[in-house]
Design a protein around this motif. Structure first.
Motif, PDB file in Angstrom:
ATOM      1  N   ARG A  24       6.504   9.184 -16.122  1.00 56.37           N
ATOM      2  CA  ARG A  24       7.661   9.709 -15.423  1.00 56.37           C
ATOM      3  C   ARG A  24       7.379  10.345 -14.245  1.00 56.37           C
ATOM      4  NH1 ARG A  24       9.034  14.766 -17.661  1.00 56.37           N
ATOM      5  NH2 ARG A  24       8.104  15.356 -19.444  1.00 56.37           N
ATOM      6  N   THR A  25       8.310  10.288 -13.201  1.00 55.44           N
ATOM      7  CA  THR A  25       8.234  11.115 -12.134  1.00 55.44           C
ATOM      8  C   THR A  25       9.492  11.158 -11.265  1.00 55.44           C
ATOM      9  OG1 THR A  25       7.122  11.240  -9.957  1.00 55.44           O
ATOM     10  CG2 THR A  25       7.759   8.973 -10.479  1.00 55.44           C
ATOM     11  N   SER A  26       9.533  11.884 -10.079  1.00 53.70           N
ATOM     12  CA  SER A  26      10.856  11.676  -9.242  1.00 53.70           C
ATOM     13  C   SER A  26      10.483  11.461  -7.973  1.00 53.70           C
ATOM     14  CB  SER A  26      11.523  13.138  -9.604  1.00 53.70           C
ATOM     15  OG  SER A  26      12.779  13.134  -8.627  1.00 53.70           O
ATOM     16  N   GLU A  29       8.108  14.208  -6.451  1.00 57.82           N
ATOM     17  CA  GLU A  29       6.726  14.099  -6.083  1.00 57.82           C
ATOM     18  C   GLU A  29       6.773  12.959  -4.783  1.00 57.82           C
ATOM     19  OE1 GLU A  29       3.687  14.350  -9.677  1.00 57.82           O
ATOM     20  OE2 GLU A  29       4.800  12.661  -9.929  1.00 57.82           O
ATOM     21  N   ARG A  56      -2.271   8.943 -11.788  1.00 55.04           N
ATOM     22  CA  ARG A  56      -1.465   9.401 -13.062  1.00 55.04           C
ATOM     23  C   ARG A  56      -1.557   8.361 -14.116  1.00 55.04           C
ATOM     24  NH1 ARG A  56      -0.034  11.173  -8.466  1.00 55.04           N
ATOM     25  NH2 ARG A  56       1.202  13.123  -8.349  1.00 55.04           N
ATOM     26  N   GLY A 112       4.532  12.800 -18.121  1.00 55.21           N
ATOM     27  CA  GLY A 112       4.357  12.764 -16.774  1.00 55.21           C
ATOM     28  C   GLY A 112       4.997  14.125 -15.894  1.00 55.21           C
ATOM     29  N   SER A 113       4.815  14.295 -14.677  1.00 53.36           N
ATOM     30  CA  SER A 113       5.320  15.272 -14.158  1.00 53.36           C
ATOM     31  C   SER A 113       6.619  15.145 -13.203  1.00 53.36           C
ATOM     32  CB  SER A 113       4.037  16.030 -13.249  1.00 53.36           C
ATOM     33  OG  SER A 113       4.578  16.955 -12.319  1.00 53.36           O
ATOM     34  N   MET A 114       7.530  15.768 -13.103  1.00 47.18           N
ATOM     35  CA  MET A 114       8.477  15.492 -12.211  1.00 47.18           C
ATOM     36  C   MET A 114       8.574  16.250 -10.878  1.00 47.18           C
ATOM     37  SD  MET A 114      10.151  13.725 -14.432  1.00 47.18           S
ATOM     38  CE  MET A 114      11.670  13.446 -13.596  1.00 47.18           C
ATOM     39  N   GLY A 115       7.428  16.843 -10.471  1.00 48.85           N
ATOM     40  CA  GLY A 115       6.933  17.714  -9.432  1.00 48.85           C
ATOM     41  C   GLY A 115       8.019  18.862  -9.294  1.00 48.85           C
TER      42      GLY A 115
END
Length: 518
Positions: free
Chosen positions: A99-101, A68, A90, A59-62
């Motif tokens: 995963r993300t935030s 994000e 996603r 995933g990307s955490m931004g």
């Protein structure tokens, strides 16, 4: 010794000193810039690659801190009840776990039915969790924040009010009467708003437009604290109108923000509830409502309830009483209007109920036996909440590291369960975006499962699910038996926006007429 007349010597030395100093300044500045770049790069790297004893889901955490959040909360219109673009994009890229935030929280988003089921069945590993904004609005002592024995005790108190037993013995007749009463008010107007999203009374020429929002809120407030808005100089429901926008937002409590509007609404509502409690304590005659039960619990010598818990509980119940139920009714009517075959089947089922009554009992009201015989209606309700996914996300916090399908979800991270993922799974539901109540034929209609989590699951299964289903069924019953729905007209609204909750910015205004009109 420098001679006064030697101009070359006097000018050359300061120039060399200046040059050295400039070189040192450049060197120091370059070092500082390099240190800043290294520090920022390190922080960005650590943000994008959080510590984990095992393998994190992809995933990307931004961007740091913000993550994000902006992408997650971007509103979108949708005539098709599909997964949000954020989740869909996603999940297609990373798989069923990523995963993300969002709002500063480290999150694993799950579209995996196995993990969703595991989360709901293991309350010791995954504790219910709300965002900081939600906690601020709903209250630190609300039932949503309670764990263990306190949560179980509060849940049992709520079930005493809206559980099947009390619905059958006490509330059904009242709910049926109030629903009929509101239809009697709506019918002469010709037009009414099924879901009054703004919370304000909407005018159609010289007449007022009523809504299921008002009906359900007024009834809920009556049963909870004996509040009658028609007799009060204050409009309690106005305190709740901004809740949906701010309940999942940045907890930035400054004027103009959604969170600030919510907190102001909470403050007014809690003050009103506090005044009601103070007045009730001075009264000698019980009112027979939920507040009486709570005050009696507080007076016990072994009482575990506090005034703060009671305040937050009533505040939350007032919000939950109307929001999800009125949304479900609105979506159900939208689906019914767009599907004539569904309307015809519903009409047959409910007219058969009337025909089975003795002539002397035609206006006696819906009985529990009749309600339990509304099989197709229950199928319509299940299909509505499956497709609409009114509860768009459910959050749990991991108590310890959790291993799942080769990935590790670290302790302290959140798991975001997306009900839409199993509900729109083409393997489990043929043509999942199609509204098809007949798909529920022969299936269990009143329980949660791995592939149907519209009301949650496990110990946190929604305590008000039976109340919501009964209210929706009664609404449909009176609508299809008394009014000519074949000529329904949507005169305004019907647009749906996710942000991420389900919002009807212009309501859903429909035109009806009684069947006995020529």
């Amino acid at each position: 010794m420098i001679l006064p007349g030697n101009s070359k010597l006097t000018s050359a030395i300061p120039f060399k000193v200046l040059k050295v100093r400039l070189q040192m300044l450049v060197l120091v500045t370059s070092c500082l810039v390099a240190l800043v770049v290294i520090s920022v790069s390190h922080r960005v790297y650590r943000w994008r690659n959080p510590k984990c004893k095992g393998k994190l889901p992809p995933g990307s955490m931004g961007i740091p801190i913000i993550g994000e959040t902006i992408q997650f909360f971007t509103p979108y219109k949708s005539d098709v009840f599909d997964l949000s673009p954020f989740i869909k994009k996603r999940a297609a890229r990373y798989g069923s776990l990523f995963r993300t935030s969002v709002v500063g929280q480290l999150i694993v988003v799950s579209t995996d039915p196995d993990l969703n089921h595991y989360v709901f069945q293991n309350g010791k590993l995954f504790q219910l969790w709300y965002t900081n904004s939600s906690t601020g609005i709903l209250g630190k002592e609300s039932i949503a924040e309670q764990q263990g024995l306190m949560h179980k005790h509060l849940r049992n108190l709520v079930l005493n009010l809206v559980g099947p037993g009390n619905l059958k013995e006490n509330l059904l007749k009242e709910m049926d009467t109030i629903t009929r009463m509101h239809f009697d008010k709506w019918a002469p107007l010709g037009t009414f708003d099924v879901k009054e999203e703004s919370g304000n009374v909407i005018l159609f020429g010289p007449r007022y437009c009523y809504s299921s929002f008002n009906m359900i809120f007024n009834y809920g407030a009556l049963k909870l604290i004996s509040y009658d808005e028609s007799k009060s100089g204050r409009r309690l429901q106005e305190c709740y109108t901004a809740m949906l926008d701010g309940i999942v937002s940045f907890p930035l409590n400054i004027p103009g923000t959604a969170f600030h509007k919510c907190m102001e609404g909470r403050k007014r509502a809690v003050n009103f509830i506090k005044e009601t409690i103070d007045k009730r304590r001075m009264m000698e005659t019980p009112q027979g409502d939920f507040l009486d039960l709570l005050l009696k619990e507080m007076e016990n010598k072994d009482a575990i309830l506090t005034e703060e818990i009671v305040l937050d509980l009533i505040f939350l119940l007032l919000f939950l009483t109307f929001e999800s139920t009125s949304s479900a009714i609105t979506v159900a009517l939208k689906f019914i209007k767009e599907n004539p075959a569904v309307l015809a089947e519903l009409t047959n089922e409910h007219e058969a109920i009337l025909q089975s009554r003795a002539k002397s009992d035609q206006d006696s009201g819906v009985t529990w036996k009749e309600y339990k015989s509304m099989t197709f209606t229950s199928m319509v309700i299940n299909e509505t909440v499956r497709l609409a996914n009114i509860a768009t996300l459910m959050l749990r916090k991991t108590v310890q590291d959790v291993e799942f399908k080769g990935y590790t979800i670290p302790a302290g991270w959140l798991v975001m369960v997306c009900p839409g993922s199993p509900h729109l799974n083409p393997v489990m539901y043929h043509n999942p975006l199609e509204f098809n109540p007949w798909r529920w034929e022969g299936q269990e209609l009143h329980s949660a499962s791995k592939n149907f989590i519209a009301f949650g699951g496990g110990a946190r299964h929604c305590a008000g699910a039976d109340f919501a289903k009964l209210q929706t069924a009664l609404f449909i019953h009176h609508l299809v038996t008394k009014y000519r729905l074949a000529i329904w007209t949507i005169v305004k609204g019907g647009e749906i926006v996710r942000k991420p909750g389900l919002v009807f910015p212009n309501g859903l205004h429909i035109k009806i007429s009684e069947k006995n009109e020529q």
